[in-house]
Design a protein around this motif. Structure first.
Motif, PDB file in Angstrom:
ATOM      1  N   SER A  46       0.834  -0.961  -0.002  1.00  0.00           N
ATOM      2  CA  SER A  46       0.028  -0.013  -0.104  1.00  0.00           C
ATOM      3  C   SER A  46       0.779   1.361   0.080  1.00  0.00           C
ATOM      4  CB  SER A  46      -0.889   0.159   1.208  1.00  0.00           C
ATOM      5  OG  SER A  46      -0.001   0.121   2.417  1.00  0.00           O
ATOM      6  N   SER A  47       0.210   2.369  -0.434  1.00  0.00           N
ATOM      7  CA  SER A  47       1.092   3.688  -0.422  1.00  0.00           C
ATOM      8  C   SER A  47       1.605   4.017   1.009  1.00  0.00           C
ATOM      9  CB  SER A  47       0.098   4.783  -0.836  1.00  0.00           C
ATOM     10  OG  SER A  47       0.081   4.501  -2.419  1.00  0.00           O
ATOM     11  N   ALA A  48       0.687   3.739   1.799  1.00  0.00           N
ATOM     12  CA  ALA A  48       0.777   4.142   3.236  1.00  0.00           C
ATOM     13  C   ALA A  48       2.014   3.276   3.830  1.00  0.00           C
ATOM     14  CB  ALA A  48      -0.416   3.791   4.158  1.00  0.00           C
ATOM     15  N   ASP A  49       2.378   2.102   3.405  1.00  0.00           N
ATOM     16  CA  ASP A  49       3.335   1.184   3.773  1.00  0.00           C
ATOM     17  C   ASP A  49       4.467   1.200   2.911  1.00  0.00           C
ATOM     18  OD1 ASP A  49       1.399   0.382   5.991  1.00  0.00           O
ATOM     19  OD2 ASP A  49       0.991  -1.401   5.018  1.00  0.00           O
ATOM     20  N   ARG A  50       4.643   1.670   1.916  1.00  0.00           N
ATOM     21  CA  ARG A  50       5.600   1.737   0.907  1.00  0.00           C
ATOM     22  C   ARG A  50       7.127   2.371   1.564  1.00  0.00           C
ATOM     23  NH1 ARG A  50       6.460   6.541  -3.436  1.00  0.00           N
ATOM     24  NH2 ARG A  50       7.529   7.399  -1.334  1.00  0.00           N
ATOM     25  N   ALA A  52       7.736   1.998   4.770  1.00  0.00           N
ATOM     26  CA  ALA A  52       8.286   1.241   5.739  1.00  0.00           C
ATOM     27  C   ALA A  52       8.877  -0.053   4.836  1.00  0.00           C
ATOM     28  CB  ALA A  52       7.216   0.738   6.505  1.00  0.00           C
ATOM     29  N   ALA A  53       8.302  -0.499   3.956  1.00  0.00           N
ATOM     30  CA  ALA A  53       8.613  -1.640   3.119  1.00  0.00           C
ATOM     31  C   ALA A  53      10.058  -1.346   2.513  1.00  0.00           C
ATOM     32  CB  ALA A  53       7.744  -1.809   2.080  1.00  0.00           C
ATOM     33  N   LEU A  54      10.318  -0.114   2.035  1.00  0.00           N
ATOM     34  CA  LEU A  54      11.665   0.200   1.728  1.00  0.00           C
ATOM     35  C   LEU A  54      12.782   0.364   2.887  1.00  0.00           C
ATOM     36  CD1 LEU A  54      10.763   3.412  -0.629  1.00  0.00           C
ATOM     37  CD2 LEU A  54      11.899   1.150  -1.428  1.00  0.00           C
ATOM     38  N   VAL A  55      12.342   0.703   3.851  1.00  0.00           N
ATOM     39  CA  VAL A  55      13.524   0.579   4.809  1.00  0.00           C
ATOM     40  C   VAL A  55      13.308  -0.886   5.432  1.00  0.00           C
ATOM     41  CG1 VAL A  55      13.650   1.172   7.519  1.00  0.00           C
ATOM     42  CG2 VAL A  55      12.802   2.998   5.655  1.00  0.00           C
ATOM     43  N   ALA A  56      12.519  -1.435   5.528  1.00  0.00           N
ATOM     44  CA  ALA A  56      12.821  -2.947   5.890  1.00  0.00           C
ATOM     45  C   ALA A  56      13.434  -3.789   4.908  1.00  0.00           C
ATOM     46  CB  ALA A  56      11.349  -3.595   6.125  1.00  0.00           C
ATOM     47  N   CYS A  57      13.357  -3.489   3.701  1.00  0.00           N
ATOM     48  CA  CYS A  57      13.974  -3.955   2.710  1.00  0.00           C
ATOM     49  C   CYS A  57      15.391  -3.670   2.519  1.00  0.00           C
ATOM     50  CB  CYS A  57      13.570  -3.662   1.215  1.00  0.00           C
ATOM     51  SG  CYS A  57      14.770  -4.014  -0.255  1.00  0.00           S
ATOM     52  N   SER A  58      15.691  -2.609   3.004  1.00  0.00           N
ATOM     53  CA  SER A  58      17.394  -2.231   2.920  1.00  0.00           C
ATOM     54  C   SER A  58      18.173  -2.270   4.399  1.00  0.00           C
ATOM     55  CB  SER A  58      17.242  -0.704   2.328  1.00  0.00           C
ATOM     56  OG  SER A  58      16.430   0.187   2.928  1.00  0.00           O
ATOM     57  N   VAL A  59      17.618  -2.873   5.396  1.00  0.00           N
ATOM     58  CA  VAL A  59      18.093  -2.862   6.703  1.00  0.00           C
ATOM     59  C   VAL A  59      19.582  -3.666   6.380  1.00  0.00           C
ATOM     60  CG1 VAL A  59      16.004  -2.764   8.013  1.00  0.00           C
ATOM     61  CG2 VAL A  59      16.973  -4.955   7.472  1.00  0.00           C
ATOM     62  N   ALA A  60      19.845  -4.692   5.866  1.00  0.00           N
ATOM     63  CA  ALA A  60      21.108  -5.266   5.580  1.00  0.00           C
ATOM     64  C   ALA A  60      21.987  -4.548   4.741  1.00  0.00           C
ATOM     65  CB  ALA A  60      20.591  -6.658   4.888  1.00  0.00           C
ATOM     66  N   ASP A  61      23.211  -4.512   5.027  1.00  0.00           N
ATOM     67  CA  ASP A  61      24.256  -3.609   3.986  1.00  0.00           C
ATOM     68  C   ASP A  61      24.251  -4.284   2.824  1.00  0.00           C
ATOM     69  OD1 ASP A  61      24.951  -1.755   6.124  1.00  0.00           O
ATOM     70  OD2 ASP A  61      26.587  -3.178   6.519  1.00  0.00           O
ATOM     71  N   GLY A  62      24.553  -3.730   1.694  1.00  0.00           N
ATOM     72  CA  GLY A  62      24.579  -4.186   0.278  1.00  0.00           C
ATOM     73  C   GLY A  62      23.365  -4.131  -0.492  1.00  0.00           C
ATOM     74  N   ILE A  63      21.972  -3.870  -0.066  1.00  0.00           N
ATOM     75  CA  ILE A  63      20.843  -3.990  -0.614  1.00  0.00           C
ATOM     76  C   ILE A  63      20.493  -2.563  -1.042  1.00  0.00           C
ATOM     77  CG2 ILE A  63      18.431  -4.389  -0.119  1.00  0.00           C
ATOM     78  CD1 ILE A  63      20.180  -6.641   0.183  1.00  0.00           C
ATOM     79  N   GLY A  71      -0.329   1.303 -10.532  1.00  0.00           N
ATOM     80  CA  GLY A  71      -1.480   1.808 -11.112  1.00  0.00           C
ATOM     81  C   GLY A  71      -2.770   1.680 -10.430  1.00  0.00           C
ATOM     82  N   ASP A  72      -2.680   1.000  -9.538  1.00  0.00           N
ATOM     83  CA  ASP A  72      -3.876   0.867  -8.656  1.00  0.00           C
ATOM     84  C   ASP A  72      -3.693   1.224  -7.275  1.00  0.00           C
ATOM     85  OD1 ASP A  72      -1.967  -1.160  -7.773  1.00  0.00           O
ATOM     86  OD2 ASP A  72      -3.168  -2.891  -7.872  1.00  0.00           O
ATOM     87  N   GLY A  73      -2.851   2.098  -6.901  1.00  0.00           N
ATOM     88  CA  GLY A  73      -2.447   2.564  -5.681  1.00  0.00           C
ATOM     89  C   GLY A  73      -1.746   1.813  -4.775  1.00  0.00           C
ATOM     90  N   LYS A  74      -1.210   0.862  -5.304  1.00  0.00           N
ATOM     91  CA  LYS A  74      -0.211  -0.035  -4.674  1.00  0.00           C
ATOM     92  C   LYS A  74       1.107  -0.069  -5.332  1.00  0.00           C
ATOM     93  CE  LYS A  74      -3.736  -2.612  -2.328  1.00  0.00           C
ATOM     94  NZ  LYS A  74      -4.303  -3.979  -2.152  1.00  0.00           N
ATOM     95  N   HIS A  75       2.025  -0.526  -4.588  1.00  0.00           N
ATOM     96  CA  HIS A  75       3.560  -0.523  -5.184  1.00  0.00           C
ATOM     97  C   HIS A  75       4.193  -2.060  -5.132  1.00  0.00           C
ATOM     98  CE1 HIS A  75       3.593   3.749  -4.470  1.00  0.00           C
ATOM     99  NE2 HIS A  75       2.670   3.381  -3.496  1.00  0.00           N
ATOM    100  N   SER A  76       5.225  -2.027  -6.155  1.00  0.00           N
ATOM    101  CA  SER A  76       6.040  -3.335  -6.239  1.00  0.00           C
ATOM    102  C   SER A  76       7.367  -3.028  -5.392  1.00  0.00           C
ATOM    103  CB  SER A  76       6.336  -3.639  -7.458  1.00  0.00           C
ATOM    104  OG  SER A  76       4.984  -4.283  -8.057  1.00  0.00           O
ATOM    105  N   VAL A  77       7.761  -3.635  -4.591  1.00  0.00           N
ATOM    106  CA  VAL A  77       9.212  -3.324  -3.965  1.00  0.00           C
ATOM    107  C   VAL A  77      10.149  -4.216  -4.113  1.00  0.00           C
ATOM    108  CG1 VAL A  77      10.179  -2.766  -1.943  1.00  0.00           C
ATOM    109  CG2 VAL A  77       8.008  -1.976  -1.954  1.00  0.00           C
ATOM    110  N   PHE A  78      11.294  -3.930  -5.015  1.00  0.00           N
ATOM    111  CA  PHE A  78      12.306  -4.977  -5.517  1.00  0.00           C
ATOM    112  C   PHE A  78      13.303  -4.725  -4.536  1.00  0.00           C
ATOM    113  CE2 PHE A  78       9.724  -3.494  -9.180  1.00  0.00           C
ATOM    114  CZ  PHE A  78       9.597  -4.940  -9.984  1.00  0.00           C
TER     115      PHE A  78
END
Length: 141
Positions: A46-50, A52-63, A71-78
């Motif tokens: 969700s937009s509201a969680d984007r 937080a998802a980016l921070v959680a994704c990148s807590v490890a070094d090297g990420i 397009g539907d109000g939601k996001h893909s996090v790679f």
């Protein structure tokens, strides 16, 4: 070549989600190719969680973590870490990046008209939609 403007998220006004009146009809699926072994994508954030998802994704070094709208109000996090050049498809809006790579490696997006390099400083950056739509390549070295 025109450089796209990067603005740290803290310097922007809070994001507002647009009304979602046509869920499903305007949606698309952003892709990064290839995704290497151990890399993955989290869909329908969700937009509201984007952020937080980016921070959680990148807590490890090297990420390096890349979020883009579906397009539907939601996001893909790679979740990316392998140094290589990749192709992008359906990168249209709401691009945000948090680069937590080591050794000063940059996240580099480019296309025919725009070129953006995101530093490895752990901040969340957003890129304007006009540039995001133009991008067709990504390198995280």
């Amino acid at each position: 070549m025109i450089a796209a403007v990067l603005v740290p998220l803290a310097a922007q006004a809070p994001a507002q989600a647009a009304p979602n009146t046509s869920v499903g009809t305007a949606a698309w699926t952003p892709q990064i190719y290839p995704l290497f072994s151990g890399e993955w994508v989290q869909r329908n954030v969700s937009s509201a969680d984007r952020n937080a998802a980016l921070v959680a994704c990148s807590v490890a070094d090297g990420i390096a973590c890349v979020s883009v709208g579906q397009g539907d109000g939601k996001h893909s996090v790679f979740h990316l870490f392998k140094c290589d050049t990749r192709s992008l498809s359906n990168f249209i809006d709401a691009l945000a990046v948090r680069n937590h790579q080591t050794g000063g490696a940059q996240v580099h997006f480019w296309g025919p008209r725009f070129d953006v390099k995101i530093p490895a400083d752990g901040r969340i950056y957003t890129v304007r939609d006009e540039a995001t739509y133009d991008f067709n390549r990504l390198d995280i070295c």
